[in-house]
Write a protein that holds these residues in place. Sequence first.
Motif, PDB file in Angstrom:
ATOM      1  N   SER A 140      -6.752  -3.527   1.596  1.00 25.06           N
ATOM      2  CA  SER A 140      -6.732  -2.408   1.785  1.00 25.06           C
ATOM      3  C   SER A 140      -7.288  -1.786   0.331  1.00 25.06           C
ATOM      4  O   SER A 140      -6.352  -1.897  -0.739  1.00 25.06           O
ATOM      5  CB  SER A 140      -5.497  -1.675   2.259  1.00 25.06           C
ATOM      6  OG  SER A 140      -5.668  -0.471   2.323  1.00 25.06           O
ATOM      7  N   THR A 185       0.982  -1.148  -0.007  1.00 25.15           N
ATOM      8  CA  THR A 185       0.021  -0.015  -0.232  1.00 25.15           C
ATOM      9  C   THR A 185       0.634   1.321   0.273  1.00 25.15           C
ATOM     10  O   THR A 185       0.542   2.235  -0.687  1.00 25.15           O
ATOM     11  CB  THR A 185      -0.897   0.039   1.186  1.00 25.15           C
ATOM     12  OG1 THR A 185      -1.921  -1.041   0.983  1.00 25.15           O
ATOM     13  CG2 THR A 185      -1.711   1.347   1.514  1.00 25.15           C
ATOM     14  N   LEU A 238      -3.608   6.394   5.736  1.00 22.01           N
ATOM     15  CA  LEU A 238      -3.623   4.852   5.307  1.00 22.01           C
ATOM     16  C   LEU A 238      -3.948   3.998   6.334  1.00 22.01           C
ATOM     17  O   LEU A 238      -3.468   4.418   7.554  1.00 22.01           O
ATOM     18  CB  LEU A 238      -2.259   4.661   4.798  1.00 22.01           C
ATOM     19  CG  LEU A 238      -1.867   5.591   3.258  1.00 22.01           C
ATOM     20  CD1 LEU A 238      -0.427   5.176   3.012  1.00 22.01           C
ATOM     21  CD2 LEU A 238      -2.821   5.411   2.500  1.00 22.01           C
ATOM     22  N   VAL A 277       1.040   4.136  -3.165  1.00 26.22           N
ATOM     23  CA  VAL A 277       0.845   5.616  -2.817  1.00 26.22           C
ATOM     24  C   VAL A 277       2.089   6.417  -3.250  1.00 26.22           C
ATOM     25  O   VAL A 277       2.025   7.361  -4.197  1.00 26.22           O
ATOM     26  CB  VAL A 277       0.695   5.935  -1.511  1.00 26.22           C
ATOM     27  CG1 VAL A 277       0.541   7.280  -1.144  1.00 26.22           C
ATOM     28  CG2 VAL A 277      -0.780   5.435  -1.209  1.00 26.22           C
ATOM     29  N   SER A 312      -6.869   5.022   2.300  1.00 31.41           N
ATOM     30  CA  SER A 312      -7.189   3.558   2.337  1.00 31.41           C
ATOM     31  C   SER A 312      -8.070   2.942   3.464  1.00 31.41           C
ATOM     32  O   SER A 312      -7.858   3.597   4.599  1.00 31.41           O
ATOM     33  CB  SER A 312      -5.567   2.848   2.314  1.00 31.41           C
ATOM     34  OG  SER A 312      -5.372   2.592   3.671  1.00 31.41           O
ATOM     35  N   ILE A 364      -7.068   1.486  -1.930  1.00 33.53           N
ATOM     36  CA  ILE A 364      -6.776   2.817  -2.018  1.00 33.53           C
ATOM     37  C   ILE A 364      -7.388   3.747  -2.748  1.00 33.53           C
ATOM     38  O   ILE A 364      -7.757   3.140  -4.214  1.00 33.53           O
ATOM     39  CB  ILE A 364      -5.435   2.822  -2.135  1.00 33.53           C
ATOM     40  CG1 ILE A 364      -4.623   1.432  -1.751  1.00 33.53           C
ATOM     41  CG2 ILE A 364      -4.432   4.138  -2.003  1.00 33.53           C
ATOM     42  CD1 ILE A 364      -3.249   1.109  -2.208  1.00 33.53           C
TER      43      ILE A 364
END
Length: 229
Positions: A221, A46, A133, A50, A162, A223
């Motif tokens: 997750s 994750t 996040l 990003v 997220s 996003i």
Amino acid sequence: MKINTDDKTVVKDYFNAIGFDRWQNIYGNGKVNKVQEDIRFGHQQTINTVLEWLKLDGNLSGLIICDAGCGVGSLSIPLAKEGAIVSASDISEKMVTEAKRKAENILGKTNNINFYVQDLEKLKGSFHTIICLDVLIHYPTDNAAKMINHLASLTNCRIILSFAPKTFYLTVLKKIGEFFPGPSKTTRAYQHSQDNIVQTLKQNGFKIQRKGMTSTKFYYSQIIEAIKE
């Protein structure tokens, strides 16, 4: 805006106590079991997604960014390393202390990253980009929407979130996990409908720019990157 005190207190106490050691190991290089290793891998995916999005825009150096719920600095530190001006906060004092220590070891003395202890709903300032996040999992739907509203008010440009998506499979997995409680395991875990998150962002004048999904055996997750229309 008022966040449910019970949830906030649980999160704060957990990450300042037994949860700190668990998640410090997961986010760092400490010894972990197979499940924790999988979560570590997923979380880093994750972070990498990003970072890739931000680097693709080609303007990361000098960008004013808020990392809301920074943990031990897994995202804040590489952002600062790329030249961004980072304001990084977390509800847990122990997490912030560890983030500062890691930043000093990796970056040395620098003026482009500032760590501080703060609740999300009390954040202030004006930022080009707000990033949050793996935080919404700790709060129920209504309070999550209020937090998104607040975070959206701090930027006229972009917000990246997220969250654990609300799916049948994850709901079943969560129920199974509740049969195996443990004091160092986790806080309350809330899933969120992607449609609800998108709708909240649209109500604040944002449109969806990018979407991503991290999926491992034990870490899921969704996003979303949204930009101001």
